[in-house]
Design a protein around this motif. Structure first.
Motif, PDB file in Angstrom:
ATOM      1  N   ASP A  38       6.211 -16.028   2.034  1.00  0.00           N
ATOM      2  CA  ASP A  38       5.891 -14.653   1.659  1.00  0.00           C
ATOM      3  C   ASP A  38       6.746 -13.670   2.452  1.00  0.00           C
ATOM      4  OD1 ASP A  38       3.996 -15.332  -0.203  1.00  0.00           O
ATOM      5  OD2 ASP A  38       2.283 -15.033   1.135  1.00  0.00           O
ATOM      6  N   GLU A  42      -0.627  -9.803   1.022  1.00  0.00           N
ATOM      7  CA  GLU A  42      -1.746  -8.949   0.633  1.00  0.00           C
ATOM      8  C   GLU A  42      -2.565  -8.571   1.866  1.00  0.00           C
ATOM      9  OE1 GLU A  42      -5.557  -8.991  -2.478  1.00  0.00           O
ATOM     10  OE2 GLU A  42      -4.163 -10.697  -2.390  1.00  0.00           O
ATOM     11  N   ARG A  59       6.013 -10.694  -7.209  1.00  0.00           N
ATOM     12  CA  ARG A  59       4.727 -10.142  -6.783  1.00  0.00           C
ATOM     13  C   ARG A  59       3.644 -11.036  -7.370  1.00  0.00           C
ATOM     14  NH1 ARG A  59       5.220  -3.668  -8.170  1.00  0.00           N
ATOM     15  NH2 ARG A  59       7.213  -3.322  -7.110  1.00  0.00           N
ATOM     16  N   VAL A  80      11.004  -4.364  -3.454  1.00  0.00           N
ATOM     17  CA  VAL A  80       9.821  -5.113  -3.883  1.00  0.00           C
ATOM     18  C   VAL A  80       8.522  -4.450  -3.448  1.00  0.00           C
ATOM     19  CG1 VAL A  80      11.144  -7.255  -3.854  1.00  0.00           C
ATOM     20  CG2 VAL A  80       9.774  -6.641  -1.848  1.00  0.00           C
ATOM     21  N   ASP A  81       8.602  -3.499  -2.523  1.00  0.00           N
ATOM     22  CA  ASP A  81       7.370  -2.871  -2.026  1.00  0.00           C
ATOM     23  C   ASP A  81       7.592  -1.415  -1.616  1.00  0.00           C
ATOM     24  OD1 ASP A  81       8.943  -3.295   0.174  1.00  0.00           O
ATOM     25  OD2 ASP A  81       7.368  -4.147   1.433  1.00  0.00           O
ATOM     26  N   HIS A  92      -1.278  -6.861  -2.942  1.00  0.00           N
ATOM     27  CA  HIS A  92      -0.715  -8.085  -3.506  1.00  0.00           C
ATOM     28  C   HIS A  92       0.295  -8.641  -2.514  1.00  0.00           C
ATOM     29  CE1 HIS A  92       2.083  -4.857  -4.570  1.00  0.00           C
ATOM     30  NE2 HIS A  92       3.026  -5.779  -4.452  1.00  0.00           N
ATOM     31  N   SER A  93       0.750  -9.846  -2.771  1.00  0.00           N
ATOM     32  CA  SER A  93       1.783 -10.466  -1.938  1.00  0.00           C
ATOM     33  C   SER A  93       3.098 -10.516  -2.702  1.00  0.00           C
ATOM     34  CB  SER A  93       1.363 -11.886  -1.539  1.00  0.00           C
ATOM     35  OG  SER A  93       0.168 -11.879  -0.786  1.00  0.00           O
ATOM     36  N   VAL A  94       4.189 -10.706  -1.959  1.00  0.00           N
ATOM     37  CA  VAL A  94       5.507 -10.920  -2.556  1.00  0.00           C
ATOM     38  C   VAL A  94       6.051 -12.216  -1.973  1.00  0.00           C
ATOM     39  CG1 VAL A  94       7.855 -10.065  -2.850  1.00  0.00           C
ATOM     40  CG2 VAL A  94       5.931  -8.448  -2.811  1.00  0.00           C
TER      41      VAL A  94
END
Length: 238
Positions: A38, A42, A59, A80-81, A92-94
């Motif tokens: 990751d 999150e 994501r 991405v964020d 959320h996670s990436v």
């Protein structure tokens, strides 16, 4: 090679030489993250915004039963964020789907850009609006068959990769797995395998040695009812 962020933003509007230098200067702190790791988690409160320079990431959220639900696929040139600069806490996670290189831009730098470079700020804002538009489009076609949704995704990726110089003609490198694609389309690995066979049988794609090729753009875009308007790639004053 041109910075992928510069290439992406140049598709929205003209960028001055000063702005180009600014964008190249803020993306020099590079970190490498291996596949399966990751980049953002999150619940995290990141102090940087993360720009993908190389590789593929996604994501995602985990469902109650532990299944991964991919809500966006990212390619080089994507922040991405960036939304985390305003939202603060990530919902959320990436995760890296392949080995990835990221540039980390401190939020203090992003804040200074919003103060002193309003044009770049608007382009950053537009990039987050396009991210949201992609998500809306995925939801809008969620009723379609898996084959049509997969075809739509492959069309979208071709257009997006062209903007940052990552497509050759009608083909592009796609070194992710059918499990990854299935999680993006909310179907099982078995269903994804059948879907790929269907698209190949129709002559709409080939996928060999991690390179996806679209032999007939008109045929696949008609099949998927693909219209790239939601990607906002017209170049005009912003």
């Amino acid at each position: 090679m041109t910075n992928p962020l510069v290439r992406r933003l140049e598709h929205y509007d003209q960028i001055s030489s000063e702005e180009r230098l600014l964008l190249e200067g803020i993306t020099t702190h590079v970190v490498s993250i291996p596949a399966g790791t990751d980049a953002v988690q999150e619940g995290q409160r990141p102090g940087v915004s993360t720009l993908l320079l190389d590789g593929h990431c996604a994501r995602y959220n985990l469902t109650e039963d532990g299944h991964r639900r991919i809500t966006a696929l990212h390619i080089a040139g994507d922040f991405v964020d960036l939304h985390g600069f305003i939202l603060r806490k990530m919902d959320h996670s990436v995760g890296a789907l392949t080995d990835c290189a990221f540039a980390c831009v401190d939020h203090a730098v992003v804040k200074e850009i919003t103060r002193s470079h309003p044009h770049i700020t608007r382009l950053f804002w537009l990039s987050t609006l396009v991210d949201a538009a992609v998500h809306r489009q995925w939801l809008a076609i969620s009723h379609a068959s898996a084959a049509k949704r997969a075809a739509h995704l492959f069309c979208e990726l071709l257009v997006r990769k062209r903007t940052v110089g990552l497509a050759t003609g009608d083909s592009y490198y796609l070194p992710i797995t059918q499990v990854d694609l299935g999680d993006a389309l909310s179907i099982s690995k078995v269903h994804m395998s059948r879907t790929m066979k269907e698209l190949r049988a129709k002559g709409l794609i080939t996928w060999e040695e991690d390179r996806l090729t679209i032999p007939d753009w008109d045929a696949i875009s008609d099949f998927a009812n693909f219209d790239p308007t939601y990607l906002s790639l017209s170049k005009e004053p912003r």
